[in-house]
Design a protein around this motif. Structure first.
Motif, short mmCIF file in Angstrom:
data_model
loop_
_atom_site.label_atom_id
_atom_site.label_comp_id
_atom_site.label_asym_id
_atom_site.label_seq_id
_atom_site.Cartn_x
_atom_site.Cartn_y
_atom_site.Cartn_z
N UNK A 64 0.85 -1.18 0.00
CA UNK A 64 0.00 0.00 0.00
C UNK A 64 0.89 1.23 0.00
N UNK A 65 0.83 1.99 -1.09
CA UNK A 65 1.68 3.17 -1.26
C UNK A 65 0.79 4.31 -1.76
N UNK A 66 0.67 5.35 -0.97
CA UNK A 66 -0.17 6.50 -1.30
C UNK A 66 -1.60 6.07 -1.63
N UNK A 67 -2.14 5.21 -0.77
CA UNK A 67 -3.51 4.70 -0.87
C UNK A 67 -3.79 3.86 -2.11
N UNK A 68 -2.75 3.36 -2.76
CA UNK A 68 -2.91 2.46 -3.90
C UNK A 68 -2.05 1.23 -3.67
N UNK A 69 -2.57 0.09 -4.11
CA UNK A 69 -1.87 -1.18 -3.97
C UNK A 69 -0.99 -1.44 -5.18
N UNK A 70 0.29 -1.67 -4.91
CA UNK A 70 1.25 -2.07 -5.95
C UNK A 70 1.53 -3.55 -5.77
N UNK A 71 1.76 -4.25 -6.87
CA UNK A 71 2.02 -5.69 -6.85
C UNK A 71 3.50 -5.93 -7.16
N UNK A 72 4.10 -6.83 -6.38
CA UNK A 72 5.51 -7.18 -6.53
C UNK A 72 5.67 -8.69 -6.68
N UNK A 73 6.71 -9.10 -7.42
CA UNK A 73 7.08 -10.51 -7.53
C UNK A 73 8.50 -10.67 -6.99
N UNK A 74 8.83 -11.89 -6.56
CA UNK A 74 10.14 -12.14 -5.95
C UNK A 74 10.98 -13.02 -6.86
N UNK A 75 12.24 -12.62 -7.07
CA UNK A 75 13.12 -13.39 -7.94
C UNK A 75 13.85 -14.48 -7.14
N UNK A 80 12.46 -8.44 -4.22
CA UNK A 80 11.13 -8.09 -4.70
C UNK A 80 11.24 -7.07 -5.82
N UNK A 81 10.39 -7.24 -6.86
CA UNK A 81 10.35 -6.33 -8.00
C UNK A 81 8.91 -5.90 -8.25
N UNK A 82 8.73 -4.61 -8.45
CA UNK A 82 7.42 -4.08 -8.77
C UNK A 82 7.03 -4.53 -10.17
N UNK A 83 5.80 -5.02 -10.33
CA UNK A 83 5.28 -5.42 -11.63
C UNK A 83 4.69 -4.15 -12.27
N UNK A 84 5.47 -3.53 -13.14
CA UNK A 84 5.10 -2.23 -13.69
C UNK A 84 3.85 -2.26 -14.55
N UNK A 95 -6.40 -6.22 -7.42
CA UNK A 95 -5.00 -6.62 -7.53
C UNK A 95 -4.82 -8.11 -7.23
N UNK A 96 -5.53 -8.61 -6.24
CA UNK A 96 -5.47 -10.04 -5.91
C UNK A 96 -5.96 -10.89 -7.07
N UNK A 97 -7.02 -10.47 -7.73
CA UNK A 97 -7.56 -11.22 -8.89
C UNK A 97 -6.54 -11.26 -10.02
N UNK A 98 -5.83 -10.16 -10.23
CA UNK A 98 -4.80 -10.12 -11.28
C UNK A 98 -3.70 -11.12 -10.97
N UNK A 99 -3.27 -11.17 -9.71
CA UNK A 99 -2.24 -12.13 -9.30
C UNK A 99 -2.76 -13.55 -9.46
N UNK A 100 -4.00 -13.79 -9.07
CA UNK A 100 -4.58 -15.12 -9.17
C UNK A 100 -4.64 -15.61 -10.61
N UNK A 101 -5.02 -14.73 -11.54
CA UNK A 101 -5.07 -15.11 -12.97
C UNK A 101 -3.67 -15.30 -13.55
#
Length: 109
Positions: A64-75, A80-84, A95-101
């Motif tokens: 949670x960054x500035x009231x928005x959720x950013x998604x990260x993946x781990x190498x 951790x890397x932000x999924x741009x 965001x959870x649904x995007x990760x799930x798909x």
């Protein structure tokens, strides 16, 4: 993360991890999560190869960054890397649904 958001995200994640793995496989694989500060980390757990207990594999992290959720993946080096191409969003469930798909194969292989 304020208490209301933490409670809401906890309920969403509890429901998600409870239903993600079919009941008959839950002795072989589990989903769990941790909330630390403004981060929510989703884990997969499997029985340890040696000894007892379970090993954890990081799947995704939501920050949670500035009231928005950013998604990260781990190498493979535990960084951790932000999924741009997943735009930050105020809607955690979106965001959870995007990760799930996982259309790119970043999270589930």
């Amino acid at each position: 993360m304020d208490d209301f958001t933490k409670t809401r995200v906890t309920k969403i994640m509890e429901k998600y991890v409870e239903t993600k793995i079919p009941k008959h496989l839950q002795n072989q694989i589990k989903m769990t999560f941790k909330i630390r500060g403004n981060n929510v980390t989703l884990f997969e757990e499997r029985p340890a190869y040696v000894g007892e207990g379970w090993t954890q594999l990081d799947i995704a992290q939501f920050r949670l960054d500035q009231n928005k959720w950013k998604v990260y993946w781990r190498d493979s080096k535990d960084k951790w890397h932000w999924v741009e191409d997943i735009k930050p969003d105020e809607d955690f469930e979106k965001q959870l649904k995007i990760v799930d798909k996982d259309n790119r194969g970043l999270f589930w292989g």
